[in-house]
Design a protein around this motif. Structure first.
Motif, PDB file in Angstrom:
ATOM      1  N   GLU A 100      98.488  27.613 -25.337  1.00  0.00           N
ATOM      2  CA  GLU A 100      99.843  27.424 -25.870  1.00  0.00           C
ATOM      3  C   GLU A 100     100.621  28.732 -25.861  1.00  0.00           C
ATOM      4  O   GLU A 100     101.371  29.043 -26.793  1.00  0.00           O
ATOM      5  N   GLU A 101     100.401  29.503 -24.807  1.00  0.00           N
ATOM      6  CA  GLU A 101     101.120  30.758 -24.616  1.00  0.00           C
ATOM      7  C   GLU A 101     101.444  30.888 -23.127  1.00  0.00           C
ATOM      8  O   GLU A 101     100.575  31.221 -22.314  1.00  0.00           O
ATOM      9  N   PRO A 102     102.696  30.595 -22.733  1.00  0.00           N
ATOM     10  CA  PRO A 102     103.065  30.653 -21.311  1.00  0.00           C
ATOM     11  C   PRO A 102     102.799  32.000 -20.640  1.00  0.00           C
ATOM     12  O   PRO A 102     102.611  32.053 -19.427  1.00  0.00           O
ATOM     13  N   LEU A 103     102.756  33.083 -21.415  1.00  0.00           N
ATOM     14  CA  LEU A 103     102.463  34.387 -20.822  1.00  0.00           C
ATOM     15  C   LEU A 103     101.047  34.413 -20.245  1.00  0.00           C
ATOM     16  O   LEU A 103     100.798  35.028 -19.204  1.00  0.00           O
ATOM     17  N   VAL A 104     100.127  33.748 -20.915  1.00  0.00           N
ATOM     18  CA  VAL A 104      98.756  33.647 -20.403  1.00  0.00           C
ATOM     19  C   VAL A 104      98.753  32.819 -19.116  1.00  0.00           C
ATOM     20  O   VAL A 104      98.058  33.146 -18.149  1.00  0.00           O
ATOM     21  N   GLU A 105      99.557  31.780 -19.097  1.00  0.00           N
ATOM     22  CA  GLU A 105      99.646  30.950 -17.897  1.00  0.00           C
ATOM     23  C   GLU A 105     100.249  31.725 -16.725  1.00  0.00           C
ATOM     24  O   GLU A 105      99.853  31.529 -15.571  1.00  0.00           O
ATOM     25  N   LEU A 106     101.202  32.615 -17.028  1.00  0.00           N
ATOM     26  CA  LEU A 106     101.765  33.448 -15.958  1.00  0.00           C
ATOM     27  C   LEU A 106     100.707  34.384 -15.382  1.00  0.00           C
ATOM     28  O   LEU A 106     100.678  34.648 -14.171  1.00  0.00           O
ATOM     29  N   TYR A 107      99.842  34.878 -16.243  1.00  0.00           N
ATOM     30  CA  TYR A 107      98.753  35.748 -15.781  1.00  0.00           C
ATOM     31  C   TYR A 107      97.811  34.970 -14.869  1.00  0.00           C
ATOM     32  O   TYR A 107      97.372  35.477 -13.833  1.00  0.00           O
ATOM     33  N   VAL A 108      97.509  33.730 -15.251  1.00  0.00           N
ATOM     34  CA  VAL A 108      96.677  32.861 -14.413  1.00  0.00           C
ATOM     35  C   VAL A 108      97.395  32.545 -13.105  1.00  0.00           C
ATOM     36  O   VAL A 108      96.800  32.571 -12.019  1.00  0.00           O
ATOM     37  N   TYR A 109      98.678  32.259 -13.218  1.00  0.00           N
ATOM     38  CA  TYR A 109      99.475  31.938 -12.031  1.00  0.00           C
ATOM     39  C   TYR A 109      99.467  33.090 -11.028  1.00  0.00           C
ATOM     40  O   TYR A 109      99.336  32.877  -9.817  1.00  0.00           O
ATOM     41  N   ASN A 110      99.597  34.308 -11.525  1.00  0.00           N
ATOM     42  CA  ASN A 110      99.560  35.467 -10.637  1.00  0.00           C
ATOM     43  C   ASN A 110      98.227  35.556  -9.909  1.00  0.00           C
ATOM     44  O   ASN A 110      98.173  35.847  -8.710  1.00  0.00           O
ATOM     45  N   LEU A 111      97.141  35.294 -10.620  1.00  0.00           N
ATOM     46  CA  LEU A 111      95.811  35.335 -10.013  1.00  0.00           C
ATOM     47  C   LEU A 111      95.681  34.313  -8.892  1.00  0.00           C
ATOM     48  O   LEU A 111      95.192  34.619  -7.799  1.00  0.00           O
ATOM     49  N   LEU A 112      96.133  33.088  -9.134  1.00  0.00           N
ATOM     50  CA  LEU A 112      95.931  32.004  -8.174  1.00  0.00           C
ATOM     51  C   LEU A 112      96.919  32.036  -7.009  1.00  0.00           C
ATOM     52  O   LEU A 112      96.586  31.625  -5.903  1.00  0.00           O
ATOM     53  N   SER A 113      98.128  32.532  -7.252  1.00  0.00           N
ATOM     54  CA  SER A 113      99.167  32.462  -6.229  1.00  0.00           C
ATOM     55  C   SER A 113      99.380  33.765  -5.480  1.00  0.00           C
ATOM     56  O   SER A 113     100.188  33.815  -4.543  1.00  0.00           O
ATOM     57  N   ASN A 114      98.670  34.806  -5.874  1.00  0.00           N
ATOM     58  CA  ASN A 114      98.845  36.117  -5.244  1.00  0.00           C
ATOM     59  C   ASN A 114      98.531  36.043  -3.748  1.00  0.00           C
ATOM     60  O   ASN A 114      97.466  35.582  -3.343  1.00  0.00           O
TER      61      ASN A 114
END
Length: 347
Positions: free
Chosen positions: A183-197
């Motif tokens: 429930e913290e979009p900032l954590v999701e952005l960190y995950v997103y960076n990992l997967l979409s890099n």
């Protein structure tokens, strides 16, 4: 006494204001003189140290303790980094950690101006590996790093294409579910960076996942709700739109290219086959006139065209099979053909 009361008054006012306290301990080391605090204002810059992200330095005391405090951070959550290195502080200037020092320890965490955070030195003398915080979301990025290590080990165990595909599906869902449950979009952005890099092996699967998984659009909505009009939200919206457009353009171009290529090759083959058959028929008809044949050869030619076998022709003409074969050989030579099918094609 009056002066003391004034001090208490101002002191109580100061304490009443929001103020962050980030403290911790690092191993006592000659090079551990300074600890750096950075703000990660671009999730694409979350995997290494950038000088322009540093917002504060803290000296390390003789016991390895350090502290960052103040009231100038944002009131909403942001991603922060604390890091140390084992290089000489004066080596190659103040930005030496960007150039020559490869021995950097760092930790990423979520925090805001109201938080108190402690980064204890573990019993094995490891620093920046544990987070104790008044903010329940501070340690989620460390948990993502643990999942990342598990994912890497998983891919090392299954190197086949089939195993790789199943692993991508499994770990994309695992990481995305974890980020959403935080429930913290900032954590999701960190995950997103990992997967979409683009530099990571996961990027190709990310593009495929992007076309069918509603997760990415829903993350955009969560960012707009929690962090409207912030640079991170605008960055995500821009990148997501660009990735969708790029993937659609590449897919359409590839489809059009393949269709045109197949169509062109098919048309060329049809033309070549038709031209070959036309020339062959003209060659058989015009270049080898039937009038050069003897009466017996002409008769045998007609029998062949009717589909008669050598034995049937011999029986009908009251001649031996060997004589029929001799006539057929003469036919082949005069007509310039090599099979009974060529003779049938001349009719």
């Amino acid at each position: 006494m009056k002066q003391f009361m004034v001090f208490l008054f101002f002191g109580s006012c100061f304490v009443g204001h929001a103020q962050y306290h980030f403290r911790g301990q690092v191993p006592v080391h000659p090079h551990h003189k300074v600890v750096y605090l950075s703000i990660v204002d671009n999730y694409r810059k979350s995997e290494r140290i950038y000088a322009d992200q540093i917002i504060q330095k803290a000296a390390v005391d003789t016991l390895g303790n350090f502290v960052f405090e103040g009231n100038h951070l944002a009131t909403e959550n942001n991603i922060y980094r604390i890091h140390i290195d084992n290089c000489n502080e004066n080596l190659n200037g103040t930005n030496h950690f960007l150039k020559q020092c490869n021995s950097i320890q760092s930790v990423l965490f979520v925090a805001n101006n109201n938080d108190s955070i402690n980064l204890p030195l573990l019993r094995n003398n490891q620093a920046l590996c544990e987070i104790n915080s008044t903010n329940s979301k501070s340690g989620y990025l460390l948990a993502v790093e643990s999942l990342k290590e598990e994912m890497i080990l998983d891919f090392m165990d299954y190197t086949s294409k089939a195993g790789e595909s199943l692993n991508y599906k499994k770990w994309f869902k695992t990481l995305q579910d974890f980020g959403r449950n935080c429930e913290e979009p900032l954590v999701e952005l960190y995950v997103y960076n990992l997967l979409s890099n683009r530099a990571n092996e996961t990027h190709d699967y990310y593009l495929t996942d992007l076309t069918s998984n509603p997760y990415y659009d829903n993350l955009g909505k969560r960012l707009i709700k929690e962090y409207p009009n912030t640079p991170l939200t605008l960055q995500y919206q821009k990148e997501l739109k660009g990735d969708k457009s790029s993937f659609a353009a590449v897919k359409n171009t590839t489809y059009i290219f393949d269709f045109k290529l197949v169509l062109s090759i098919s048309m060329l083959l049809i033309i070549l086959v038709g031209l070959f058959l036309f020339r062959r028929k003209r060659h058989l008809q015009n270049n080898h006139p039937i009038q050069d044949l003897t009466a017996q050869e002409t008769t045998i030619m007609h029998k062949i065209a009717e589909g008669k076998s050598n034995k049937e022709i011999a029986s009908e003409l009251y001649i031996s099979v060997s004589t029929v074969k001799t006539h057929i050989n003469n036919l082949y030579k005069k007509l310039g053909v090599s099979s009974r099918g060529d003779i049938k094609a001349m009719r």
